[in-house]
Design a protein around this motif. Structure first.
Motif, PDB file in Angstrom:
ATOM      1  N   GLU A  50       0.832  -1.196   0.000  1.00  0.00           N
ATOM      2  CA  GLU A  50       0.000   0.000   0.000  1.00  0.00           C
ATOM      3  C   GLU A  50       0.873   1.256   0.000  1.00  0.00           C
ATOM      4  N   GLY A  51       0.502   2.205  -0.835  1.00  0.00           N
ATOM      5  CA  GLY A  51       1.239   3.458  -0.913  1.00  0.00           C
ATOM      6  C   GLY A  51       2.295   3.488  -2.001  1.00  0.00           C
ATOM      7  N   TRP A  52       2.733   2.331  -2.460  1.00  0.00           N
ATOM      8  CA  TRP A  52       3.716   2.260  -3.532  1.00  0.00           C
ATOM      9  C   TRP A  52       3.006   2.308  -4.882  1.00  0.00           C
ATOM     10  N   ARG A  53       3.716   2.830  -5.879  1.00  0.00           N
ATOM     11  CA  ARG A  53       3.161   2.913  -7.217  1.00  0.00           C
ATOM     12  C   ARG A  53       4.174   2.402  -8.230  1.00  0.00           C
ATOM     13  N   ALA A  54       3.675   2.011  -9.377  1.00  0.00           N
ATOM     14  CA  ALA A  54       4.551   1.627 -10.483  1.00  0.00           C
ATOM     15  C   ALA A  54       4.093   2.367 -11.728  1.00  0.00           C
ATOM     16  N   GLU A  55       5.048   2.882 -12.490  1.00  0.00           N
ATOM     17  CA  GLU A  55       4.767   3.568 -13.734  1.00  0.00           C
ATOM     18  C   GLU A  55       5.603   2.947 -14.848  1.00  0.00           C
ATOM     19  N   ILE A  56       5.150   3.143 -16.055  1.00  0.00           N
ATOM     20  CA  ILE A  56       5.921   2.727 -17.223  1.00  0.00           C
ATOM     21  C   ILE A  56       6.474   3.989 -17.864  1.00  0.00           C
ATOM     22  N   ILE A  57       7.780   4.113 -17.880  1.00  0.00           N
ATOM     23  CA  ILE A  57       8.439   5.303 -18.421  1.00  0.00           C
ATOM     24  C   ILE A  57       9.224   4.898 -19.658  1.00  0.00           C
ATOM     25  N   GLU A  58       8.702   5.278 -20.808  1.00  0.00           N
ATOM     26  CA  GLU A  58       9.364   5.003 -22.085  1.00  0.00           C
ATOM     27  C   GLU A  58       9.785   3.531 -22.204  1.00  0.00           C
ATOM     28  N   GLY A  59       8.842   2.645 -21.851  1.00  0.00           N
ATOM     29  CA  GLY A  59       9.029   1.220 -22.056  1.00  0.00           C
ATOM     30  C   GLY A  59       9.551   0.436 -20.877  1.00  0.00           C
ATOM     31  N   ASP A  60       9.949   1.117 -19.798  1.00  0.00           N
ATOM     32  CA  ASP A  60      10.482   0.441 -18.623  1.00  0.00           C
ATOM     33  C   ASP A  60       9.603   0.704 -17.406  1.00  0.00           C
ATOM     34  N   ILE A  61       9.443  -0.310 -16.551  1.00  0.00           N
ATOM     35  CA  ILE A  61       8.665  -0.167 -15.326  1.00  0.00           C
ATOM     36  C   ILE A  61       9.535   0.429 -14.228  1.00  0.00           C
TER      37      ILE A  61
END
Length: 206
Positions: A34-45
Motif C-alpha cells: 500500500e502506498g507504492w506505485r509503479a509507472e511505465i516510463i518510455e518502455g520500462d517499469i
C-alpha cells in the motif's frame, strides 16, 4: 516452405504481442505494498516509493484549491473531476504515468478503456528526489506528446535556481510545450482557461 507452413508462420507472427502489450501486462500483474506505485516510463517499469509528508502537503493544498473552484457558483470546471493515483496511458510513447493530480473533463467512469492521457485537462507532478529527473524530462516529453493542455510541475529542488519553483507548461505542439511560465515558491501562478484560476504557492514547503 509450403503454403500451409507459411500461413502457420504468419499466424504465429500475428499473435506475438508488442513490447507495449508485454510491459502493460507485467504492470497489471504487480502486487505492490500500500502506498507504492509503479509507472511505465518510455518502455520500462519504475517503482515509486510512498511520498514524504512535504510532498503530500503540497498535493493537499493544490487539491483543496481546485475543489473550492469546482464547487464555486459559476465555476467553469464544475463538471470536471479531480483525481489522485489514476493511470494515464501513452502507448505511442511506451508510457503509463500516475500523476500526483489529474483533472478530467468529466466522470472517470466515462473515459474510454484505453485510459488515454489525452483525456486529461491538467496534470500535476510534485518532485521527489527519486522522481525529479523523470518529472522534469521524460514526463514532460510524454505529456506534450499526449497533447495534455497543461502540465504543472512543482519542483522542490529546481536544478537551475536551487530553490522551490513552480512551472506551468502549456500549448503542446510537435511533442513539446511552447509556452512556459515559472515562478518561485511564494509567488502566485495562474492556470488559464478553462480554469482561470490563480494558485497561491506561499504555503509550499521547500
Amino acid at each position: 516452405m509450403s503454403i500451409a507452413e507459411a500461413e502457420a508462420e504468419a499466424e504465429t507472427v500475428d499473435t506475438v504481442p508488442s513490447h507495449w502489450e508485454v510491459v502493460l501486462r507485467a504492470w497489471e500483474q504487480l502486487d505492490l505494498p500500500e502506498g507504492w506505485r509503479a509507472e511505465i516510463i518510455e518502455g520500462d517499469i519504475h517503482i515509486v516509493t510512498p511520498p514524504k509528508d512535504e510532498h503530500s502537503e503540497i498535493i493537499d493544498q493544490l487539491q483543496t484549491r481546485l475543489f473550492r473552484e469546482k464547487f464555486r457558483d459559476g465555476s467553469r470546471i464544475s463538471e470536471c473531476t479531480v483525481h489522485q493515483n489514476i493511470d494515464l496511458r501513452i502507448p505511442a510513447h511506451g508510457s503509463l504515468y500516475i500523476p500526483d493530480l489529474v483533472i478530467l473533463p468529466g466522470r472517470i467512469l466515462d473515459r474510454a478503456p484505453e485510459h488515454s492521457a489525452a483525456d486529461a485537462l491538467l496534470v500535476v507532478e510534485v518532485t521527489s528526489k527519486s522522481t525529479a529527473d523523470r518529472d522534469r524530462r521524460a514526463k514532460l516529453r510524454g505529456y506534450a506528446h499526449a497533447h495534455i493542455p497543461l502540465y504543472l510541475l512543482v519542483d522542490r529542488w529546481d536544478p537551475i535556481t536551487g530553490r522551490g519553483e513552480v512551472t506551468l507548461f502549456s500549448s503542446p505542439e510537435d511533442g513539446r510545450y511552447t509556452d512556459i511560465t515559472k515562478v518561485p515558491f511564494g509567488k502566485d501562478i495562474h492556470l488559464p482557461e478553462p480554469f482561470d484560476l490563480t494558485l497561491d504557492t506561499s504555503g509550499f514547503p521547500a
